[in-house]
Design an enzyme around this catalytic site. Structure first.
Site, short mmCIF file in Angstrom:
data_model
loop_
_atom_site.label_atom_id
_atom_site.label_comp_id
_atom_site.label_asym_id
_atom_site.label_seq_id
_atom_site.Cartn_x
_atom_site.Cartn_y
_atom_site.Cartn_z
N HIS A 104 0.84 -1.18 0.00
CA HIS A 104 0.00 0.00 0.00
C HIS A 104 0.88 1.23 0.00
CE1 HIS A 104 -3.06 2.90 1.11
NE2 HIS A 104 -3.92 2.02 0.64
N ASP A 120 -8.04 -5.04 -0.10
CA ASP A 120 -8.57 -5.67 -1.31
C ASP A 120 -8.26 -7.15 -1.38
OD1 ASP A 120 -9.77 -3.44 -2.34
OD2 ASP A 120 -7.86 -2.68 -3.07
N1 ACO Z 1 4.30 -7.39 -5.21
C1 ACO Z 1 5.64 -7.40 -5.37
N2 ACO Z 1 6.43 -6.32 -5.15
C2 ACO Z 1 5.83 -5.19 -4.76
C3 ACO Z 1 4.44 -5.11 -4.58
C4 ACO Z 1 3.65 -6.26 -4.81
N3 ACO Z 1 2.34 -6.23 -4.64
N4 ACO Z 1 4.11 -3.86 -4.19
C5 ACO Z 1 5.25 -3.16 -4.14
N5 ACO Z 1 6.30 -3.97 -4.48
C6 ACO Z 1 7.71 -3.60 -4.47
C7 ACO Z 1 8.05 -2.74 -5.68
O1 ACO Z 1 8.50 -3.52 -6.78
C8 ACO Z 1 9.14 -1.86 -5.14
O2 ACO Z 1 10.34 -2.60 -5.12
P1 ACO Z 1 11.77 -1.84 -5.29
O3 ACO Z 1 11.91 -0.96 -4.09
O4 ACO Z 1 12.75 -2.97 -5.30
O5 ACO Z 1 11.68 -1.08 -6.57
C9 ACO Z 1 8.74 -1.65 -3.67
O6 ACO Z 1 7.92 -2.79 -3.34
C10 ACO Z 1 7.91 -0.37 -3.45
O7 ACO Z 1 6.83 -0.39 -4.36
P2 ACO Z 1 6.20 0.91 -5.03
O8 ACO Z 1 5.50 0.52 -6.27
O9 ACO Z 1 7.26 1.98 -5.11
O10 ACO Z 1 5.19 1.32 -3.92
P3 ACO Z 1 3.99 2.30 -4.13
O11 ACO Z 1 3.72 2.89 -2.81
O12 ACO Z 1 4.24 3.23 -5.26
O13 ACO Z 1 2.80 1.34 -4.61
C11 ACO Z 1 0.96 -0.12 -4.62
C12 ACO Z 1 1.80 0.87 -3.80
C13 ACO Z 1 0.55 0.51 -5.95
C14 ACO Z 1 -0.33 -0.42 -3.84
C15 ACO Z 1 1.79 -1.40 -4.83
O14 ACO Z 1 2.15 -1.98 -3.60
C16 ACO Z 1 1.05 -2.42 -5.70
O15 ACO Z 1 1.10 -2.33 -6.93
N6 ACO Z 1 0.32 -3.40 -5.07
C17 ACO Z 1 -0.47 -4.34 -5.80
C18 ACO Z 1 -1.78 -3.69 -6.21
C19 ACO Z 1 -2.75 -3.49 -5.06
O16 ACO Z 1 -2.98 -4.40 -4.25
N7 ACO Z 1 -3.36 -2.30 -5.00
C20 ACO Z 1 -4.37 -1.99 -4.00
C21 ACO Z 1 -3.96 -0.84 -3.17
S1 ACO Z 1 -5.11 -0.63 -1.87
C22 ACO Z 1 -6.38 0.28 -2.52
O17 ACO Z 1 -6.34 0.86 -3.57
C23 ACO Z 1 -7.58 0.26 -1.68
#
Ligand code: ACO
Length: 438
Positions: free
Chosen positions: A314, A372
């Site tokens: 998140h 979610d």
């Molecule tokens: N699976 C694997 N790796 C992940 C995931 C994941 N679900 N989420 C983040 N990471 C990793 C990224 O690759 C990144 O790695 P790095 O530092 O080596 O580059 C690190 O964790 C940070 O991730 P970001 O994308 O920079 O984090 P951000 O805060 O921008 O994104 C997000 C948050 C979009 C929710 C992300 O975690 C994601 O895509 N999750 C899956 C989708 C999801 O479940 N969304 C629902 C959100 S809740 C809502 O909307 C109610």
């Protein structure tokens, strides 16, 4: 940047190393939470913009609605912890709270429910509007289109400078969104629309419109209605997330509320936001079997593989998502109520949750199951098709969007939203005639 702030001065000093100039920036105090450096005059004073793609360090507005502490896993609506609201309130109360700032008395709640339910039906011409969609349209596509079209049908509540118009538009949005959502579903499966029943609660009415048919009535289970209410409460608002910021940005130009909410729905649809619960179920189906989990966890950790574990991580919650705790419990209540003990996708989800929570990569990056992850499993157990998951999120979030939109319109310091950019394109160059282009 040096923090020169103390209890009295509350300023930040910015040093321009190129010119040696120093700039003192005011610091604003939140009622709870981090201080905020006021950069409104930065460009005028320094000729520089700030650069913050994804807005991770940027506050875009003042708000008194929702507070999140991502490190501590705190979510408050108007100061009340989400866990207390999910346990003691129903969705109508939470709508009132978000809109008006306080929990209602029983009289206030009765009036509010009456005023909202008065608007649950759609104009018959809106019902005809549905018929223009392809029969296999995604319900979110129908939601974007029909909600956007409401401004063509309800001209009498479009003057955003009139508080009464704003109130009627707000009631209309909250009242009609479940009707539109259920009709989007009915349309996609070729069943007749079931009109709203105003003697039912918000959640009961929605489930009834979804699952009753003219040939067969549907008795709404109180446990499922309560679970639906909880899901709606947990998703009702979430501060300045992508869809809410979209609603505010669209509204900042003076656009009408129906158009703004349609913009919010479009933003919510993406898999990184509201589309995540649908993506969770699709992912579980793709994984298919517990024996394949390791392979997919490996893919999620591989930097060269775009695959992510949907329902994990998140932007704001970096320890746990407080909504996920409540949702996990609700998930088990629903499965018990429905007597579901042998659901392969659920077994898969539980095992995935266990493995990811222990995996070094996910622990180190603080990637926990989010709300979610569980909501998709609950919806599936309730018989709600995957394509409707994000629609339900939109139903819940509509009150948050409309509360935030009202707050923005009423804010005397509100201006049109207009971010700037770090331009990396060509500087000005001479025009080349076509005959001379290579
Ligand atoms: N699976 C694997 N790796 C992940 C995931 C994941 N679900 N989420 C983040 N990471 C990793 C990224 O690759 C990144 O790695 P790095 O530092 O080596 O580059 C690190 O964790 C940070 O991730 P970001 O994308 O920079 O984090 P951000 O805060 O921008 O994104 C997000 C948050 C979009 C929710 C992300 O975690 C994601 O895509 N999750 C899956 C989708 C999801 O479940 N969304 C629902 C959100 S809740 C809502 O909307 C109610």
């Amino acid at each position: 940047m040096n923090d020169n702030s103390d209890a009295n001065t509350q300023t930040f000093t910015l040093m321009d190393n190129a010119s040696g100039d120093q700039y003192v920036l005011p610091v604003l105090e939140s009622s709870v939470g981090p201080r905020v450096i006021d950069v409104r005059k930065l460009y005028a004073d320094t000729g520089c913009f700030t650069y913050d793609p994804g807005y991770t360090s940027t506050g875009s507005c003042e708000s008194r609605i929702t507070y999140i502490d991502g490190e501590e896993g705190v979510l408050l609506y108007r100061g009340y912890p989400i866990q207390d609201l999910a346990e003691h309130s129903d969705f109508a109360e939470v709508c009132y709270l978000l809109l008006y700032g306080d929990l209602p008395t029983s009289d206030q709640k009765a009036v509010f429910e009456h005023d909202v339910t008065y608007h649950t039906m759609l104009h018959e011409q809106v019902n005809m509007f549905f018929r223009g969609f392809r029969r296999d349209s995604h319900p979110m596509a129908i939601m974007c289109g029909v909600v956007g079209a409401l401004s063509a049908f309800y001209h009498d509540s479009l003057d955003i400078s009139d508080p009464r118009h704003r109130m009627i538009a707000s009631f209309r949005m909250i009242a009609k969104i479940p009707t539109i959502a259920a009709q989007a579903y009915k349309y996609s499966i070729g069943q007749p629309f079931i009109p709203p029943q105003n003697n039912l609660s918000y959640s009961e009415n929605f489930l009834h419109m979804m699952f009753a048919t003219p040939a067969e009535d549907y008795a709404v289970s109180p446990i499922l209605a309560k679970a639906m209410d909880r899901i709606l409460i947990l998703h009702a608002d979430h501060e300045q997330n992508a869809s809410t910021s979209t609603v505010r940005l669209a509204g900042s130009s003076g656009a009408n509320p129906f158009a703004c909410i349609a913009a919010g729905i479009a933003s919510l649809w993406g898999p990184a936001h509201g589309g995540a619960n649908e993506a969770v179920l699709n992912m579980l189906e793709k994984i298919g079997d517990v024996s394949k989990i390791d392979e997919y966890v490996k893919k999620a950790k591989d930097k060269d593989d775009p695959f992510r574990l949907m329902g994990f991580g998140h932007r704001v919650y970096k320890n746990f998502d407080p909504r996920a705790h409540v949702m996990r419990q609700t998930c088990h209540e629903v499965l018990d109520e429905l007597g579901i003990t042998d659901e392969p996708l659920l077994d898969l989800a539980i095992e995935l949750e266990r493995i990811a929570l222990e995996d070094e990569y996910f622990v180190e990056k603080k990637l926990y199951p989010n709300v979610d992850f569980y909501s998709g499993i609950i919806f599936k157990a309730m018989g709600i098709p995957t394509s409707m998951f994000t629609v339900l999120f939109a139903v819940a979030r509509t009150v948050g969007w409309i509360a935030q939109w009202n707050e923005m319109v009423e804010d005397p310091s509100q201006r049109i939203g207009r971010p700037r950019q770090l331009y990396l394109g060509e500087p000005e160059r001479d025009y080349v005639m076509m005959s001379e282009r290579k």
